[in-house]
Design an enzyme around this catalytic site. Structure first.
Site, PDB file in Angstrom:
ATOM      1  N   LYS A   1      47.234  30.046  37.424  1.00 48.50           N
ATOM      2  CA  LYS A   1      47.271  30.659  38.754  1.00 48.50           C
ATOM      3  C   LYS A   1      46.912  29.577  39.764  1.00 48.50           C
ATOM      4  O   LYS A   1      45.780  29.509  40.249  1.00 48.50           O
ATOM      5  CB  LYS A   1      46.183  31.747  38.854  1.00 48.50           C
ATOM      6  CG  LYS A   1      46.606  33.149  38.525  1.00 48.50           C
ATOM      7  CD  LYS A   1      45.497  34.094  39.021  1.00 48.50           C
ATOM      8  CE  LYS A   1      45.228  35.212  38.068  1.00 48.50           C
ATOM      9  NZ  LYS A   1      44.041  36.029  38.448  1.00 48.50           N
TER      10      LYS A   1
ATOM     11  N   ARG B   1      42.711  43.793  25.885  1.00 50.11           N
ATOM     12  CA  ARG B   1      42.994  42.496  25.245  1.00 50.11           C
ATOM     13  C   ARG B   1      44.087  42.629  24.183  1.00 50.11           C
ATOM     14  O   ARG B   1      44.785  41.674  23.876  1.00 50.11           O
ATOM     15  CB  ARG B   1      41.735  41.943  24.559  1.00 50.11           C
ATOM     16  CG  ARG B   1      40.617  41.552  25.529  1.00 50.11           C
ATOM     17  CD  ARG B   1      39.547  40.746  24.771  1.00 50.11           C
ATOM     18  NE  ARG B   1      38.295  40.625  25.511  1.00 50.11           N
ATOM     19  CZ  ARG B   1      38.048  39.689  26.422  1.00 50.11           C
ATOM     20  NH1 ARG B   1      38.974  38.805  26.732  1.00 50.11           N
ATOM     21  NH2 ARG B   1      36.885  39.641  27.029  1.00 50.11           N
TER      22      ARG B   1
ATOM     23  N   PHE C   1      45.941  40.155  39.201  1.00 55.52           N
ATOM     24  CA  PHE C   1      45.029  40.283  38.073  1.00 55.52           C
ATOM     25  C   PHE C   1      45.836  40.801  36.893  1.00 55.52           C
ATOM     26  O   PHE C   1      46.427  41.869  36.957  1.00 55.52           O
ATOM     27  CB  PHE C   1      43.842  41.201  38.379  1.00 55.52           C
ATOM     28  CG  PHE C   1      42.748  41.005  37.375  1.00 55.52           C
ATOM     29  CD1 PHE C   1      41.821  39.987  37.538  1.00 55.52           C
ATOM     30  CD2 PHE C   1      42.695  41.787  36.229  1.00 55.52           C
ATOM     31  CE1 PHE C   1      40.846  39.750  36.573  1.00 55.52           C
ATOM     32  CE2 PHE C   1      41.715  41.560  35.255  1.00 55.52           C
ATOM     33  CZ  PHE C   1      40.787  40.541  35.442  1.00 55.52           C
ATOM     34  N   VAL C   2      45.862  40.008  35.826  1.00 52.63           N
ATOM     35  CA  VAL C   2      46.679  40.376  34.678  1.00 52.63           C
ATOM     36  C   VAL C   2      45.821  40.701  33.459  1.00 52.63           C
ATOM     37  O   VAL C   2      44.689  40.224  33.328  1.00 52.63           O
ATOM     38  CB  VAL C   2      47.703  39.266  34.328  1.00 52.63           C
ATOM     39  CG1 VAL C   2      48.761  39.149  35.413  1.00 52.63           C
ATOM     40  CG2 VAL C   2      47.012  37.923  34.093  1.00 52.63           C
TER      41      VAL C   2
ATOM     42  N   ASP D   1      42.271  29.827  36.440  1.00 53.58           N
ATOM     43  CA  ASP D   1      42.229  30.540  37.713  1.00 53.58           C
ATOM     44  C   ASP D   1      41.622  29.583  38.745  1.00 53.58           C
ATOM     45  O   ASP D   1      42.327  28.730  39.276  1.00 53.58           O
ATOM     46  CB  ASP D   1      41.414  31.816  37.492  1.00 53.58           C
ATOM     47  CG  ASP D   1      41.401  32.742  38.679  1.00 53.58           C
ATOM     48  OD1 ASP D   1      42.351  32.702  39.473  1.00 53.58           O
ATOM     49  OD2 ASP D   1      40.441  33.525  38.812  1.00 53.58           O
TER      50      ASP D   1
ATOM     51  N   ASP E   1      43.320  30.718  27.909  1.00 53.13           N
ATOM     52  CA  ASP E   1      44.140  31.876  28.259  1.00 53.13           C
ATOM     53  C   ASP E   1      44.713  31.719  29.673  1.00 53.13           C
ATOM     54  O   ASP E   1      45.905  31.893  29.895  1.00 53.13           O
ATOM     55  CB  ASP E   1      43.332  33.174  28.151  1.00 53.13           C
ATOM     56  CG  ASP E   1      42.000  33.148  28.899  1.00 53.13           C
ATOM     57  OD1 ASP E   1      41.582  32.070  29.407  1.00 53.13           O
ATOM     58  OD2 ASP E   1      41.345  34.197  28.983  1.00 53.13           O
TER      59      ASP E   1
ATOM     60  N   LYS F   1      36.469  34.750  25.090  1.00 54.40           N
ATOM     61  CA  LYS F   1      37.244  35.481  24.096  1.00 54.40           C
ATOM     62  C   LYS F   1      38.728  35.466  24.421  1.00 54.40           C
ATOM     63  O   LYS F   1      39.573  35.714  23.576  1.00 54.40           O
ATOM     64  CB  LYS F   1      36.813  36.965  24.067  1.00 54.40           C
ATOM     65  CG  LYS F   1      35.397  37.232  23.767  1.00 54.40           C
ATOM     66  CD  LYS F   1      35.150  38.758  23.885  1.00 54.40           C
ATOM     67  CE  LYS F   1      33.707  39.070  23.934  1.00 54.40           C
ATOM     68  NZ  LYS F   1      33.464  40.511  24.212  1.00 54.40           N
ATOM     69  N   GLY F   2      39.055  35.195  25.690  1.00 51.19           N
ATOM     70  CA  GLY F   2      40.404  35.436  26.190  1.00 51.19           C
ATOM     71  C   GLY F   2      41.546  34.758  25.456  1.00 51.19           C
ATOM     72  O   GLY F   2      42.661  35.264  25.454  1.00 51.19           O
TER      73      GLY F   2
ATOM     74  N   ASP G   1      41.395  40.500  29.497  1.00 44.94           N
ATOM     75  CA  ASP G   1      40.788  41.824  29.633  1.00 44.94           C
ATOM     76  C   ASP G   1      40.510  42.230  31.072  1.00 44.94           C
ATOM     77  O   ASP G   1      40.478  41.398  31.982  1.00 44.94           O
ATOM     78  CB  ASP G   1      39.449  41.846  28.901  1.00 44.94           C
ATOM     79  CG  ASP G   1      38.373  41.050  29.658  1.00 44.94           C
ATOM     80  OD1 ASP G   1      38.618  39.856  29.947  1.00 44.94           O
ATOM     81  OD2 ASP G   1      37.317  41.620  29.982  1.00 44.94           O
TER      82      ASP G   1
END
Ligand code: IMP
Ligand code: MG
Length: 182
Positions: free
Chosen positions: A138, A172, A159-160, A110, A107, A50-51, A166
């Site tokens: 990242k 979100r 952690f953003v 990582d 999004d 969903k990000g 989210d």
């Protein structure tokens, strides 16, 4: 996260990492990148839910060439730190991609494992081309060997939240990127 008071909710938003203005100006550059891919054949913007839904919505509105939009949902399973290469598609594109330029809209990259698996799967379907645009990168946490063709912002190992990202399904809808406070 289930029950949360408004006070606790607000206290979790630590500080702004990337403002709405900064996001807006970088997004138009990504729009120009997408425009440059157009060669008369279809462009398909693929958002991995969903990000990336907020990013996709803003990015798509800066594109000035014909493009289609599709969504997919994927889950990867890992037993160790190695990518399993096993990606489970919980919602697929519902469209053949052999006739189009695919642009994956992410999004954040990582560890890169989910994206690496999705890229592998989509490449096997033989689109004309496949590019990756990510809002955030990242690099310090990378495990899979994957890089985006365009990354809008490189961030440290924080952690953003916000702008689609989210924590426990909340935050979100924040219009900027913030650091999450534990
Ligand atoms: P990875 O690249 O396979 O490790 O996983 C990337 C996914 O983890 C992203 O699509 C996000 O859903 C989630 N993720 C990673 N870092 C963050 C973060 O800082 N905030 C929110 N979600 C994150
Ligand atoms: Mg995600």
């Amino acid at each position: 996260m289930k029950y949360i008071t408004k006070e606790e909710y607000e206290s979790r938003i630590s500080r702004i990492i990337i403002s709405e203005d900064e996001i807006r100006s970088r997004i138009s550059e990504a729009g120009r990148f997408i425009d440059s891919i157009f060669d008369g054949r279809p462009i398909l913007l693929v958002s991995i839910l969903k990000g990336s839904f907020v990013f996709l919505a803003d990015l798509a509105r800066t594109v000035t060439v014909p493009c289609e939009i599709a969504f997919m949902s994927a889950k990867s399973y890992y037993e160790s730190t190695q990518s399993s290469g096993e990606v489970h598609i919980t919602m697929d594109l519902g469209r053949d991609i052999t006739d189009c330029h695919v642009i994956l809209v992410e999004d954040i990259i990582d560890t890169g494992r989910t994206l690496a698996d999705v890229v592998k799967l989509l490449r096997a379907r033989e689109p004309i081309s496949l590019h990756v645009i990510t809002l955030l990168n990242k690099p310090s946490r990378r495990i899979a060997e994957i890089e985006a063709d365009m990354s809008l912002f490189t961030i440290p190992d924080l952690f953003v939240i916000g702008y689609g990202l989210d924590y426990g399904e909340y935050f979100r809808n924040i219009p900027y990127i913030a650091e999450y406070r534990e």
